[in-house]
Write an enzyme that holds these catalytic residues in place. Structure first.
Site, short mmCIF file in Angstrom:
data_model
loop_
_atom_site.label_atom_id
_atom_site.label_comp_id
_atom_site.label_asym_id
_atom_site.label_seq_id
_atom_site.Cartn_x
_atom_site.Cartn_y
_atom_site.Cartn_z
N LYS A 58 28.83 -50.63 23.32
CA LYS A 58 28.54 -51.51 22.19
C LYS A 58 29.83 -52.00 21.52
O LYS A 58 29.94 -53.16 21.13
CB LYS A 58 27.67 -50.77 21.16
CG LYS A 58 26.23 -50.56 21.66
CD LYS A 58 25.47 -49.57 20.78
CE LYS A 58 24.08 -49.32 21.34
NZ LYS A 58 23.37 -48.25 20.62
N GLN A 102 24.39 -43.95 15.78
CA GLN A 102 23.93 -43.70 17.14
C GLN A 102 22.89 -42.58 17.14
O GLN A 102 23.09 -41.52 16.58
CB GLN A 102 25.11 -43.33 18.05
CG GLN A 102 24.73 -43.06 19.49
CD GLN A 102 24.11 -44.27 20.17
OE1 GLN A 102 24.54 -45.40 19.98
NE2 GLN A 102 23.08 -44.03 20.97
N ASP A 125 20.66 -52.62 12.82
CA ASP A 125 19.91 -51.98 13.89
C ASP A 125 18.43 -51.85 13.52
O ASP A 125 17.62 -51.38 14.32
CB ASP A 125 20.49 -50.59 14.17
CG ASP A 125 20.18 -50.09 15.58
OD1 ASP A 125 19.95 -50.92 16.47
OD2 ASP A 125 20.19 -48.85 15.78
#
Length: 285
Positions: A58, A102, A125
């Site tokens: 990413k 994450q 996200d």
């Protein structure tokens, strides 16, 4: 003479490339206007090899489109309170446009508390409760990246969802549940299947659209796919195997996503796009 039917593949790699090209141009425009590139902060607890790989990938994609990547590695022993404090500081930092925690952060971490420490304006996200609510009600906000990528694929391939029966296999907070709400927002009739659902195959056989997001290899059997159905495989398991029995399903579906090359590239494309969008919102009028 009979011919074997084979579904049309939904090419997430090609669509993600086009989205990313537009995102690169938008990131450059932000950088010109404010003198600083859009910035995504990635927070990683511990050193799980898969998570380390995902974050590295990413970050590399960020740099390739003109987004600054700020990485915040934390030791595996980090407490929930320490993680919340780190994310709160990033939320309050005007130099950070988006925040990505994450997942998974570890069994000892209260992930919901950590997610809720993310400022919704930086929740690129789409993991906070506020983002989920906005998504569910069709209000402005950031969508969960994988479900958002799925919707973009369905739009690209002109799948009319109104009145269609969509079956979502999986109910995770960042994939199955938001995918179902986005499908509902497009006037699909949505059924969720999960670990307590009796005879998932019966429900799959009724589906015009199947979204497999259960995290179990080949869980959705190809013979259960209704002829002509659209199959979205959001799973990724060891050996490049999805949650759908691809080889059998493709002989029955009209459209199907491959693994890899389907949903995966779309997830990152949406993350990058939403990071730049967050930066654009911070620009003076």
């Amino acid at each position: 003479m009979s011919t074997t039917h084979s579904a049309r593949l939904m090419d997430g790699t090609a669509l993600a490339r086009r989205i990313t090209e537009r995102t690169t141009a938008r990131a450059a425009a932000v950088t010109r206007r404010r003198g600083a590139a859009p910035c995504l902060a990635t927070v990683l607890v511990g050193d799980d090899p898969a998570s380390v790989t995902y974050v590295r990938m990413k970050r590399a994609r960020c740099e390739s489109v003109g987004i600054t990547s700020r990485h915040v590695p934390l030791p595996a022993a980090t407490t929930t309170a320490e993680l919340v404090a780190t994310i709160t500081a990033l939320s309050e930092d005007p130099g950070v446009d988006g925040i990505l925690l994450q997942h998974p952060a570890g069994p000892h971490i209260d992930e919901r508390a950590a997610f809720e420490a993310i400022d919704p304006a930086k929740d690129v996200d789409g993991v906070t409760m506020r983002s989920f609510a906005a998504m569910s009600f069709g209000l402005p906000g950031f969508v969960s990246c994988t479900p958002g990528g799925i919707m973009r694929l369905l739009e690209e391939y002109e799948v009319d969802l109104a009145g269609r029966h969509a079956v979502v296999v999986g109910r995770s907070a960042i994939l199955g549940r938001p995918a179902g709400m986005l499908l509902l927002g497009r006037d699909a009739t949505v059924t969720y299947c999960h670990s307590r659902t009796a005879d998932v195959g019966t429900l799959v056989r009724e589906a015009d659209v199947v979204v497999a997001a259960v995290g179990r290899p080949r869980f959705v059997r190809g013979e259960d796919v209704k002829p002509g159905a659209v199959v979205i495989d959001a799973g990724y398991n060891a050996g490049n195997v999805g949650d759908v029995d691809f080889e059998t399903a493709r002989t029955r579906a009209s459209l199907i996503t491959p693994v890899p090359g389907g949903v995966g590239p779309m997830t990152i494309a949406v993350l990058l796009e939403q990071t730049v969008e967050a930066a654009e919102r911070s620009l003076p009028a």
